[in-house]
Design an enzyme around this catalytic site. Structure first.
Site, PDB file in Angstrom:
ATOM      1  N   SER A  97      32.745 -15.024 -47.928  1.00 51.50           N
ATOM      2  CA  SER A  97      33.421 -16.318 -47.934  1.00 51.50           C
ATOM      3  C   SER A  97      34.434 -16.420 -49.054  1.00 51.50           C
ATOM      4  CB  SER A  97      32.378 -17.424 -48.117  1.00 51.50           C
ATOM      5  OG  SER A  97      33.002 -18.664 -48.417  1.00 51.50           O
ATOM      6  N   TYR A 108      25.957 -21.220 -53.172  1.00 49.54           N
ATOM      7  CA  TYR A 108      26.353 -20.631 -51.883  1.00 49.54           C
ATOM      8  C   TYR A 108      27.350 -19.500 -52.122  1.00 49.54           C
ATOM      9  CZ  TYR A 108      29.090 -19.796 -47.719  1.00 49.54           C
ATOM     10  OH  TYR A 108      29.763 -19.182 -46.690  1.00 49.54           O
ATOM     11  N   LYS A 160      26.927 -15.261 -51.800  1.00 49.24           N
ATOM     12  CA  LYS A 160      27.819 -14.414 -50.991  1.00 49.24           C
ATOM     13  C   LYS A 160      28.402 -13.287 -51.840  1.00 49.24           C
ATOM     14  CE  LYS A 160      27.595 -15.962 -46.804  1.00 49.24           C
ATOM     15  NZ  LYS A 160      27.111 -15.090 -45.725  1.00 49.24           N
TER      16      LYS A 160
HETATM   17  C1  WQD Z   1      38.186 -28.818 -47.117  1.00 50.74           C
HETATM   18  C2  WQD Z   1      39.131 -29.812 -47.785  1.00 50.74           C
HETATM   19  C3  WQD Z   1      38.050 -31.259 -49.352  1.00 50.74           C
HETATM   20  C4  WQD Z   1      35.688 -33.396 -46.242  1.00 50.74           C
HETATM   21  C5  WQD Z   1      34.212 -24.620 -47.757  1.00 50.74           C
HETATM   22  C6  WQD Z   1      32.953 -24.035 -48.377  1.00 50.74           C
HETATM   23  C7  WQD Z   1      32.185 -23.347 -47.348  1.00 50.74           C
HETATM   24  C8  WQD Z   1      33.045 -22.387 -46.605  1.00 50.74           C
HETATM   25  C9  WQD Z   1      34.268 -23.088 -46.058  1.00 50.74           C
HETATM   26  C10 WQD Z   1      32.032 -20.652 -45.356  1.00 50.74           C
HETATM   27  C11 WQD Z   1      38.887 -29.988 -49.270  1.00 50.74           C
HETATM   28  C12 WQD Z   1      38.591 -32.061 -48.179  1.00 50.74           C
HETATM   29  C13 WQD Z   1      36.518 -32.530 -46.942  1.00 50.74           C
HETATM   30  C14 WQD Z   1      36.038 -34.770 -46.151  1.00 50.74           C
HETATM   31  C15 WQD Z   1      38.003 -34.336 -47.449  1.00 50.74           C
HETATM   32  N1  WQD Z   1      32.333 -21.922 -45.498  1.00 50.74           N
HETATM   33  N2  WQD Z   1      37.656 -32.994 -47.525  1.00 50.74           N
HETATM   34  N3  WQD Z   1      37.186 -35.180 -46.759  1.00 50.74           N
HETATM   35  O1  WQD Z   1      35.342 -27.179 -49.668  1.00 50.74           O
HETATM   36  O2  WQD Z   1      37.396 -25.925 -48.757  1.00 50.74           O
HETATM   37  O3  WQD Z   1      35.133 -24.944 -48.697  1.00 50.74           O
HETATM   38  O4  WQD Z   1      34.918 -23.673 -47.017  1.00 50.74           O
HETATM   39  O5  WQD Z   1      32.192 -19.800 -46.108  1.00 50.74           O
HETATM   40  O6  WQD Z   1      31.677 -24.313 -46.421  1.00 50.74           O
HETATM   41  O7  WQD Z   1      33.326 -23.148 -49.375  1.00 50.74           O
HETATM   42  O8  WQD Z   1      35.736 -26.912 -47.174  1.00 50.74           O
HETATM   43  O9  WQD Z   1      35.762 -28.504 -45.307  1.00 50.74           O
HETATM   44  O10 WQD Z   1      34.356 -29.062 -47.364  1.00 50.74           O
HETATM   45  O11 WQD Z   1      36.856 -29.178 -47.502  1.00 50.74           O
HETATM   46  O12 WQD Z   1      39.026 -34.753 -48.008  1.00 50.74           O
HETATM   47  O13 WQD Z   1      35.334 -35.616 -45.522  1.00 50.74           O
HETATM   48  O14 WQD Z   1      38.921 -31.095 -47.199  1.00 50.74           O
HETATM   49  O15 WQD Z   1      38.257 -31.957 -50.579  1.00 50.74           O
HETATM   50  O16 WQD Z   1      40.139 -30.203 -49.899  1.00 50.74           O
HETATM   51  P1  WQD Z   1      35.962 -26.297 -48.651  1.00 50.74           P
HETATM   52  P2  WQD Z   1      35.596 -28.450 -46.789  1.00 50.74           P
END
Ligand code: WQD
Length: 322
Positions: free
Chosen positions: A118, A142, A146
């Protein structure tokens, strides 16, 4: 010769199994704790707890009886917030299972491994565009589990005849078919779909980042493109003498939270307006894949757009509501 997909009943695993089934023999190992048999149809499946002491012998039996040539190891827990609350569970589920898979592969002389890693291993990268050789400094258990998994794979590949790759997924979204959709509202698209479906405004975690529109930027990759990258990874391994390599799997293009939510609200025909709330602690402003290495080594090019991801995920939600 066949391919074993651990965690093949999961969201991403189910898309990989669907693709492999069109190409030849595939077998699934899953504990069905979060995955569903609906995703894998009539594909042979073995319900095994990969953390158990007996898992190595059970895996060896599967590898032998199905003449497995390659393993795609998807089985893992992936919720960042949950990993902070239950670190030991995440290390057990994400690394002990992998150790059992590696032990069984070595014992049965299975040559090829694709490990599901990841972009979370990078933590909060200095530069928005991330290369595989950039520092890995995960900020949650997490991501750390990984990274430990990558070290396990690297060291075993270097000391045995196993040839392996670690694929660092960026932000996966979309659905190749309704029954394969991601049903866990834990990431931007699935959380926003849940909100819109319930008539609530989707939330934007902060709009004061140093980005084009102030909201977070990520590299969203369609789950179908991600699945085809695994097929390309096996082809790469078949032709590569290298014992171990790491690849970013993303599109190389960033999209902001606001852009993604605008697409979703348009696709859903909703007149809701996203609500800006405070930043989520630990979130970096921008994380986008440098895809030079995968482009140079894999016969693979992501083709789907953010619109495709949002549209396919939205269309699939009705299926998951049945
Ligand atoms: C994406 C963007 C949030 C929800 C994840 C994890 C892990 C990985 C995939 C596998 C960010 C913003 C989110 C919301 C928002 N999976 N957001 N409102 O944090 O980039 O990382 O990537 O490996 O699950 O590492 O993913 O989807 O949580 O957030 O504004 O209700 O959306 O701040 O900028 P993230 P995410």
């Amino acid at each position: 010769m066949s391919v074993l997909v651990t965690g093949g009943a999961g969201y991403i695993g189910g898309h990989i199994v669907r693709l492999l089934r069109e190409r030849g023999d595939v077998v699934v190992v899953d504990n069905f704790s979060t995955g569903s048999r609906d995703r894998i149809g009539d594909v042979p499946a073995h319900d095994i707890d990969l953390t158990a002491s007996y898992a190595v012998n059970e895996l060896r039996h599967v590898l032998r009886t199905h003449s497995v040539e390659a393993v795609i190891h998807m089985a893992a827990l992936k919720q960042v917030g949950e990993s902070v609350e239950q670190p030991l569970r995440y290390y057990r589920e994400n690394t002990q299972t992998l150790a059992h898979v590696l032990e069984a592969m070595e014992a049965e002389s299975v040559p090829l491994l694709v490990f599901s890693s990841s972009a979370a291993v990078y933590g909060s990268p200095e530069s928005g565009l991330v290369r595989e050789d950039d520092p890995t400094d995960p900020v949650n258990p997490y991501g750390a589990s990984k990274l430990v998994g990558e070290w396990l794979v690297r060291d075993v590949a270097r000391s045995t005849s196993i040839r392996a790759v670690s694929l660092r997924y960026f932000n996966v979204a979309g659905a190749g078919a309704p029954e394969l959709a991601d049903t866990v509202p834990a990431n931007l698209v699935t959380l926003a779909i849940e909100a819109v479906t319930e008539g609530r405004a989707p939330k934007i975690f902060g709009d004061d980042y140093d980005t084009s529109d102030g909201t977070g930027i990520r590299d969203y990759v369609h789950v179908q493109d991600l699945a085809s990258a695994h097929i390309a990874a096996i082809e790469y391994l078949r032709g590569s003498p290298a014992s171990y390599s790491v690849f970013n799997i993303g599109t190389g293009r960033g999209a902001s939270v606001r852009e993604v939510l605008c697409e979703l609200l348009d696709v859903s025909g909703s007149d809701l307006t996203p609500e800006v709330i405070e930043r989520r602690p630990g979130d970096p402003a921008e994380v986008v894949a440098d895809t030079s290495r995968v482009s140079a080594n894999f016969s693979w090019t992501p083709t789907h757009t953010v619109r495709d991801m949002v549209e396919s995920a939205w269309t699939a939600r009705a299926h998951s509501e049945r």
